[in-house]
Design a protein around this motif. Sequence first.
Motif, PDB file in Angstrom:
ATOM      1  N   LEU A   1       0.813  -1.205   0.000  1.00  0.00           N
ATOM      2  CA  LEU A   1       0.000   0.000   0.000  1.00  0.00           C
ATOM      3  C   LEU A   1       0.850   1.260   0.000  1.00  0.00           C
ATOM      4  O   LEU A   1       0.672   2.152  -0.809  1.00  0.00           O
ATOM      5  CB  LEU A   1      -0.892   0.016   1.244  1.00  0.00           C
TER       6      LEU A   1
ATOM      7  N   GLN B   1       2.993   1.940  -3.079  1.00  0.00           N
ATOM      8  CA  GLN B   1       2.209   2.234  -4.273  1.00  0.00           C
ATOM      9  C   GLN B   1       1.852   3.713  -4.397  1.00  0.00           C
ATOM     10  O   GLN B   1       1.936   4.300  -5.454  1.00  0.00           O
ATOM     11  CB  GLN B   1       0.926   1.410  -4.201  1.00  0.00           C
TER      12      GLN B   1
ATOM     13  N   THR C   1      -8.522  -6.135   7.202  1.00  0.00           N
ATOM     14  CA  THR C   1      -8.438  -5.323   6.002  1.00  0.00           C
ATOM     15  C   THR C   1      -7.695  -4.042   6.359  1.00  0.00           C
ATOM     16  O   THR C   1      -8.099  -3.343   7.292  1.00  0.00           O
ATOM     17  CB  THR C   1      -9.845  -4.972   5.496  1.00  0.00           C
TER      18      THR C   1
ATOM     19  N   PHE D   1      -7.945   2.853  -0.489  1.00  0.00           N
ATOM     20  CA  PHE D   1      -7.157   1.694  -0.873  1.00  0.00           C
ATOM     21  C   PHE D   1      -7.362   0.647   0.205  1.00  0.00           C
ATOM     22  O   PHE D   1      -7.081   0.909   1.376  1.00  0.00           O
ATOM     23  CB  PHE D   1      -5.665   2.041  -0.970  1.00  0.00           C
TER      24      PHE D   1
ATOM     25  N   GLU E   1      -6.714  -3.322   1.436  1.00  0.00           N
ATOM     26  CA  GLU E   1      -5.864  -4.477   1.162  1.00  0.00           C
ATOM     27  C   GLU E   1      -6.147  -5.583   2.165  1.00  0.00           C
ATOM     28  O   GLU E   1      -6.240  -5.344   3.357  1.00  0.00           O
ATOM     29  CB  GLU E   1      -4.393  -4.054   1.237  1.00  0.00           C
ATOM     30  N   GLU E   2      -6.349  -6.763   1.639  1.00  0.00           N
ATOM     31  CA  GLU E   2      -6.467  -7.926   2.522  1.00  0.00           C
ATOM     32  C   GLU E   2      -5.834  -9.121   1.834  1.00  0.00           C
ATOM     33  O   GLU E   2      -6.165  -9.427   0.682  1.00  0.00           O
ATOM     34  CB  GLU E   2      -7.938  -8.211   2.847  1.00  0.00           C
TER      35      GLU E   2
ATOM     36  N   GLY F   1      -2.995  -9.517   0.492  1.00  0.00           N
ATOM     37  CA  GLY F   1      -2.248  -9.203  -0.720  1.00  0.00           C
ATOM     38  C   GLY F   1      -3.110  -8.722  -1.872  1.00  0.00           C
ATOM     39  O   GLY F   1      -2.619  -8.379  -2.926  1.00  0.00           O
ATOM     40  N   VAL F   2      -4.411  -8.674  -1.677  1.00  0.00           N
ATOM     41  CA  VAL F   2      -5.308  -8.182  -2.724  1.00  0.00           C
ATOM     42  C   VAL F   2      -5.656  -6.725  -2.400  1.00  0.00           C
ATOM     43  O   VAL F   2      -6.015  -6.405  -1.267  1.00  0.00           O
ATOM     44  CB  VAL F   2      -6.600  -9.017  -2.781  1.00  0.00           C
ATOM     45  N   VAL F   3      -5.498  -5.867  -3.391  1.00  0.00           N
ATOM     46  CA  VAL F   3      -5.780  -4.453  -3.155  1.00  0.00           C
ATOM     47  C   VAL F   3      -7.003  -4.029  -3.969  1.00  0.00           C
ATOM     48  O   VAL F   3      -7.125  -4.360  -5.140  1.00  0.00           O
ATOM     49  CB  VAL F   3      -4.577  -3.567  -3.524  1.00  0.00           C
ATOM     50  N   THR F   4      -7.898  -3.343  -3.329  1.00  0.00           N
ATOM     51  CA  THR F   4      -9.054  -2.779  -4.022  1.00  0.00           C
ATOM     52  C   THR F   4      -8.987  -1.268  -3.878  1.00  0.00           C
ATOM     53  O   THR F   4      -8.711  -0.759  -2.793  1.00  0.00           O
ATOM     54  CB  THR F   4     -10.363  -3.273  -3.387  1.00  0.00           C
TER      55      THR F   4
END
Lengths: 464, 279
Positions: B3, B6, B105, B121, B123-124, B126-129
């Motif tokens: 996070l 980025q 999260t 942003f 993240e949970e 390793g998946v980022v939304t």
Amino acid sequence: MMHVSTERQRASATFQKFSQWLRESEARNGGFWGYSEVWYYGKQNNGTAIDLQTEIQSDAPHTTCEDRTSHKMDCMVTGGNVKVLAKAIHSLSRIGEELYLEPQEDGLALRTVNSSRSAYACFLFAPLFFQKYVPGRNPTFRCKMAVKCVQAVFRSLSSLEKTVERCHIELNVEKSRLTFTLHCKHGLLKTHNLSFQDSESLQAVFDKDSCPNILQAQPRLLVDTVLHFPPSLEEVSVSVSGERVWFRNHVEEEAERSRAMLTELCISAEEFEQFAVSAPTRITFCLKEMRGLLMFAESSGLPVSLYFDEPGRPVVLSLTDSVLEVNFVLATLSEESHPQNHDNTNTDRRARPPPPPDDFMNDDMDFLIAMETTELAAGGSGCSPPQAQDAGMSQLRTRAASEGEEEEEDREEEAEDTGRPPNKKFRSLFFGSVLPTSSQATNQTLRSQDVLASDSEDEDPESS
Amino acid sequence: MPLSTQSEAGDDQYVLVASLDNAKNLSNILKAITFKDHALFNATANGLKVTVEDSKCLQANAFIQAEIFQEFTIQEDSVSFQVNLTVLLDCLTIFGGSTVPGVTTALRMCYKGYGFPLTLFLEEGGVVTVCKINTQEPEDPIDFEFCSTNVTNKVILQSDSLKEAFSELDMTSEILQITMSPSQPYFRLSTFGNAGNAHYDYPKDSDMMELFQCTKTQTNRYKMSLLKPSTKALALSCKVSVRTDNRGFLSLQYLVRNDDGQICFVEYYCCPDEEVEEE
């Protein structure tokens, strides 16, 4: 103690600071921002729950006499008995919509009857159930109210035991108010003032002692049995023989045979505490009401007794304790409504068919619970027909009921020439209006024989 | 952590950046004030204040102080924007609000300023939304002019005792009547429903009563429908402060402890329903 008071001051200070921050938007990096103590209070020691067997004050038996002059019904329930009372009300709420409350000399009676009048339930709490029990001066007073309202007083059964220390019930006739006061932990006082309607006495006429068949079992056995039936199942059939009992789901005659699912459980006589069967019999009655009773029985741990006779005669489910008597009277289907093929296939296989009691086959009536509505005119002076103004009762009016003051034999005759019953399986109960002199003090068992009369809704004058 | 790397480059352009290891700490407290869609966010160096209002009679504020956030940077004295709270909550729980211990999260919330969307942003595992929620013109919240100097009566209770009462309240009653008095009945909640009336009395020396400061007997009625949303805050809280001022306005302040043991506050203001004669 010291600990608690400092904690309190701190809590107050916390909110104070918080408010200040809100109002003045002051930057405050100490104060409540840093607030992170663990708030802990010693658990209160619960009062020991008192069992059904109430601890009796030495003077308790006399209170009834001393306070005869009181206008009010006044009683106090303590400890675990509060939960027993609450469970009883929840149990009654599964049957009827109205709760009939009757403070009698021999205890507080709570009764209800279902809307189709095929099930009647009565809880009689003996004076010793209460810490204090004063039925009030007017022994003929009785009232009714929506059971929902009373249920709301004891809404959460789970927390009740932990929080409520005692429950005070006061019925003030002048103010038309029934007051439940719950004295809870931490000094919290909950007061519910309910309004009520005057009513007649609601009593079913039944005589369980004359029933030829008696089964008694621990509630667990019956609860486990009933568990196998789907919640949607309306009626259950119980067949008894010399040494076994079968529980089956009842399948409607109209139901398509091929699609119906049949569930049957067989229990050996040894499982029962008492097993007295005079003749193989099969009865069918509503499961919902039985579940209501079992719910109560399970929590109280009292053995459940089933008293029954031929099909069509009511089954009485009963619990007895020294301070409590519970009777549920449920209508049973008459023999002719039993689908024969279902019966035969099942029983033939077991080569133990309960022979149908043919003497009852030609009986018109689907079932019978005789009930009495008692208008208590204290001196026995002529009382007016009581039900008319009572909407809840109005549909119970029968020919016999309007001639309530007649002798019981007369009513029996009445019953016999009553026309065909309405076209439904469980028909309404017979409500007679009788002078109460002999019966007012008794609870459930009016000494009269089972009076069999049919109720016809055509005669219903003002069903509401 | 993906996070931070980025978005580090563009951090300067944000007027507000707030990061949380556990988005639940924010979503839970926002749920306590969710009774209308629109919420006004106001950030200062102290933290974040979220305001929701209903019918000009009820206002709820949630206060999440800066320390709750792992990162809280603000470029201006005060940043305000309005967003749809329901949408924001949906975004915050976009990973389903896992209840597995240890799985949380992470959240980074950024706002560029007036006219820009609120960017989340999440993240949970390793998946980022990335969620962008359009902001709306901030409206000024109502000032209830509830001033601590005008407070006539105040009690602080442990929430458990009120939770019980609120869970049992007769919802057929249109109003909840609150009586606060230096003498009997001290602190009373009353309902007047179809079934009759009911009173809940808390004595001033109850163990549940942390503070009792009542100077004058006051009986005020509040619309049950307005107070009902406050039970969400009550359910989360461990203590509650109930205050009324000389006009009968009600202030309920809830002390809420989050999963990490930190303290946040939720506050409700409610107008009285009508004048009643004291009994």
